[in-house]
Design a protein around this motif. Structure first.
Motif, PDB file in Angstrom:
ATOM      1  N   SER A  21       0.847  -1.185   0.000  1.00 17.77           N
ATOM      2  CA  SER A  21       0.000   0.000   0.000  1.00 17.77           C
ATOM      3  C   SER A  21       0.888   1.243   0.000  1.00 17.77           C
ATOM      4  CB  SER A  21      -0.897  -0.006   1.237  1.00 17.77           C
ATOM      5  OG  SER A  21      -1.673   1.156   1.306  1.00 17.77           O
ATOM      6  N   LEU A  22       0.495   2.255  -0.757  1.00 18.69           N
ATOM      7  CA  LEU A  22       1.331   3.446  -0.897  1.00 18.69           C
ATOM      8  C   LEU A  22       1.389   4.262   0.382  1.00 18.69           C
ATOM      9  CD1 LEU A  22       2.981   5.430  -2.638  1.00 18.69           C
ATOM     10  CD2 LEU A  22       0.810   6.464  -3.350  1.00 18.69           C
ATOM     11  N   GLY A 227      -4.156  -0.229  12.556  1.00 19.39           N
ATOM     12  CA  GLY A 227      -3.752  -1.324  11.700  1.00 19.39           C
ATOM     13  C   GLY A 227      -4.810  -2.398  11.586  1.00 19.39           C
ATOM     14  N   ARG A 228      -5.541  -2.646  12.669  1.00 18.08           N
ATOM     15  CA  ARG A 228      -6.610  -3.635  12.623  1.00 18.08           C
ATOM     16  C   ARG A 228      -7.690  -3.258  11.618  1.00 18.08           C
ATOM     17  NH1 ARG A 228      -7.818  -4.945  18.995  1.00 18.08           N
ATOM     18  NH2 ARG A 228      -5.937  -6.196  19.394  1.00 18.08           N
ATOM     19  N   HIS A 234      -6.768   1.238   3.274  1.00 15.92           N
ATOM     20  CA  HIS A 234      -8.077   1.412   2.627  1.00 15.92           C
ATOM     21  C   HIS A 234      -8.655   2.783   2.989  1.00 15.92           C
ATOM     22  CE1 HIS A 234      -7.782  -2.851   1.745  1.00 15.92           C
ATOM     23  NE2 HIS A 234      -7.582  -3.090   3.028  1.00 15.92           N
ATOM     24  N   PRO A 235      -7.973   3.840   2.581  1.00 17.98           N
ATOM     25  CA  PRO A 235      -8.388   5.183   3.009  1.00 17.98           C
ATOM     26  C   PRO A 235      -9.754   5.601   2.492  1.00 17.98           C
ATOM     27  CG  PRO A 235      -6.689   5.309   1.318  1.00 17.98           C
ATOM     28  CD  PRO A 235      -6.779   3.874   1.726  1.00 17.98           C
ATOM     29  N   VAL A 301      -3.188  12.282   0.699  1.00 21.21           N
ATOM     30  CA  VAL A 301      -2.372  12.582  -0.477  1.00 21.21           C
ATOM     31  C   VAL A 301      -2.102  11.299  -1.268  1.00 21.21           C
ATOM     32  CG1 VAL A 301      -0.107  13.370  -1.257  1.00 21.21           C
ATOM     33  CG2 VAL A 301      -1.313  14.625   0.540  1.00 21.21           C
ATOM     34  N   ALA A 302      -1.768  10.222  -0.556  1.00 20.97           N
ATOM     35  CA  ALA A 302      -1.504   8.946  -1.220  1.00 20.97           C
ATOM     36  C   ALA A 302      -2.736   8.450  -1.973  1.00 20.97           C
ATOM     37  CB  ALA A 302      -1.057   7.906  -0.192  1.00 20.97           C
ATOM     38  N   LEU A 303      -3.912   8.636  -1.372  1.00 18.27           N
ATOM     39  CA  LEU A 303      -5.152   8.242  -2.047  1.00 18.27           C
ATOM     40  C   LEU A 303      -5.337   9.028  -3.330  1.00 18.27           C
ATOM     41  CD1 LEU A 303      -7.878   6.762  -2.126  1.00 18.27           C
ATOM     42  CD2 LEU A 303      -8.822   8.627  -0.717  1.00 18.27           C
ATOM     43  N   ARG A 304      -5.072  10.318  -3.272  1.00 16.68           N
ATOM     44  CA  ARG A 304      -5.200  11.180  -4.451  1.00 16.68           C
ATOM     45  C   ARG A 304      -4.236  10.728  -5.548  1.00 16.68           C
ATOM     46  NH1 ARG A 304      -8.419  14.931  -7.118  1.00 16.68           N
ATOM     47  NH2 ARG A 304      -7.128  16.533  -8.106  1.00 16.68           N
ATOM     48  N   VAL A 305      -2.979  10.460  -5.171  1.00 21.92           N
ATOM     49  CA  VAL A 305      -1.983  10.031  -6.146  1.00 21.92           C
ATOM     50  C   VAL A 305      -2.370   8.690  -6.754  1.00 21.92           C
ATOM     51  CG1 VAL A 305       0.411   9.261  -6.410  1.00 21.92           C
ATOM     52  CG2 VAL A 305      -0.096  11.326  -5.090  1.00 21.92           C
TER      53      VAL A 305
END
Length: 412
Positions: A21-22, A227-228, A234-235, A301-305
């Motif tokens: 995951s990013l 983490g759980r 899974h943003p 930001v990672a979700l956007r990318v």
């Protein structure tokens, strides 16, 4: 690194870069810039670090957004990662006993690596604190969510009270006119490497448990809880929570840290010692909100990318930069140790000795250049499919002699 034809010593398969995951890696990679900024300033051992307006502005920004926020961010990500490791062990056919053995062995070797890092390079070490945390508190991975969150709150409250009592006690116990040493860490000003190493051993032995209990443990437990739920992985499913955490967490960090930042950057005159220490306490306690705030913002930001990358003709320069920074996060231990090597060579008295003369902006420049170099090297390693050397070693030591049901002979 093992050859492809050689069977591994572990039954747990490595995760290819494309399967990661990013968000967690991007957060770790970006966080290492924060660590570099903090540690570079830490190496400065003289009082004349603020000389120009540039020094003031950089110190103000760093004190507001970085100082006291980097370790809580890293600690949250570390706690998050322990759940990920346990999940991989279980998916590979193991149970809780297997996961506990793997995690405690990992903690033990991290403690050893932290000791070597602390003695040879930097006594204020975080690797050892995380290793000690795994050894002592791995059982929290089986606790209920409510126990995790209430324990995090209780530890945070106790740590805040203890920090306040100890810090104010030092102020009231100080002799009149005693400003204390410029460097609170004697090993930083020791001109001989062997003598400095001896000092660092004593300092590391003290700082490691103190850092764990007073700084690391609360966000580490919150990271286990996150983490759980796979919040960083899974943003899209947790957008409201991430948005609130980013706004509230960073908002609290900025507002609470502002007075201390203004004093640190010398925009305001230094107040009385009791007030000064109180500002510092409030600033650092707000880091427990700033760490999750940064994690949430970077995840968004990672979700956007990621979403831009899957569109036709996607990625572009933003995606390439994010991937390069995430490569640092995937090799965070190697990059963290590399930073310490560079800073020791540049700032230590038995190196170039710039710790005794560099300005605040000079330290920022060294930190940014060092982090930038690790980004280039990590991205190059990614392109060639290479792990970080410290990660490869830690993995080999962690999974040595570990065999899990259903995996033996199945993985290269």
């Amino acid at each position: 690194m093992s050859q492809p034809s050689r069977p591994p010593s572990t039954g747990v398969p490595p995760v290819p870069g494309s399967g990661r995951s990013l968000a967690p890696d991007l957060a770790r990679g970006f966080m290492l810039l924060f660590i570099a900024l903090v540690n570079a300033q830490f190496f400065l051992t003289h009082s004349e670090t603020v000389r120009t307006l540039t020094d003031q502005v950089l110190l103000f920004v760093q004190s507001t957004l970085v100082n006291g926020r980097a370790i809580p961010l890293f600690s949250l990500l570390f706690g998050y990662g322990t759940v990920w490791i346990m999940r991989r062990v279980v998916d590979a056919g193991g149970g809780w006993v297997h996961a506990r053995v793997v995690l405690r062995r990992r903690g033990l070797w991290m403690l050893v690596i932290g000791l070597l890092h602390g003695v040879l390079l930097l006594p204020v070490d975080i690797v050892g604190a995380y290793g000690l945390g795994l050894l002592l508190f791995v059982g929290f991975l089986r606790a209920r969510d409510s126990v995790l969150l209430w324990s995090a709150g209780a530890v945070a409250f106790t740590s805040a009270a203890l920090s306040t009592v100890l810090s104010l006690g030092d102020v009231f116990g100080a002799s009149p006119g005693d400003d204390g040493p410029v460097s609170a860490v004697p090993s930083l000003v020791e001109p001989d490497f062997l003598a400095a190493s001896s000092e660092r051993f004593a300092e590391w032995t003290l700082y490691t448990p103190v850092t764990l209990l007073l700084v690391v443990l609360p966000p580490l437990l919150v990271g286990m809880w996150a983490g759980r739920r796979g919040i960083l992985e899974h943003p899209r499913e947790h957008l409201p929570l991430l948005a609130r955490t980013a706004v509230v967490g960073l908002g609290v960090a900025v507002v609470a840290g502002l007075p201390d930042a203004l004093v640190t950057a010398e925009f305001l005159p230094e107040p009385e010692p009791v007030v000064l220490v109180s500002l510092w306490i409030v600033h650092d306690l707000a880091g427990w909100a700033g760490g999750p705030g940064w994690a949430a913002l970077i995840t968004l930001v990672a979700l956007r990318v990621t979403e831009r990358a899957v569109r036709p003709g996607g990625t572009g320069s933003a995606g390439a930069v994010a991937t390069a920074i995430a490569s640092v996060g995937e090799r965070s231990l190697s990059c963290y140790l590399a930073q310490a090597v560079v800073f020791t060579a540049v700032f230590a008295p038995y190196g170039l000795g710039l710790g005794a003369s560099a300005s605040a902006s000079g330290a920022v420049l060294v930190a940014v250049l060092t982090w930038g170099l690790t980004v280039l090297l990590a991205d190059l390693s990614r392109r060639f499919g290479l792990r970080g050397p410290a990660e490869a070693l830690l993995r080999r030591l962690t999974y040595a002699r570990t065999r899990l049901p259903g995996t033996q002979g199945e993985h290269r």
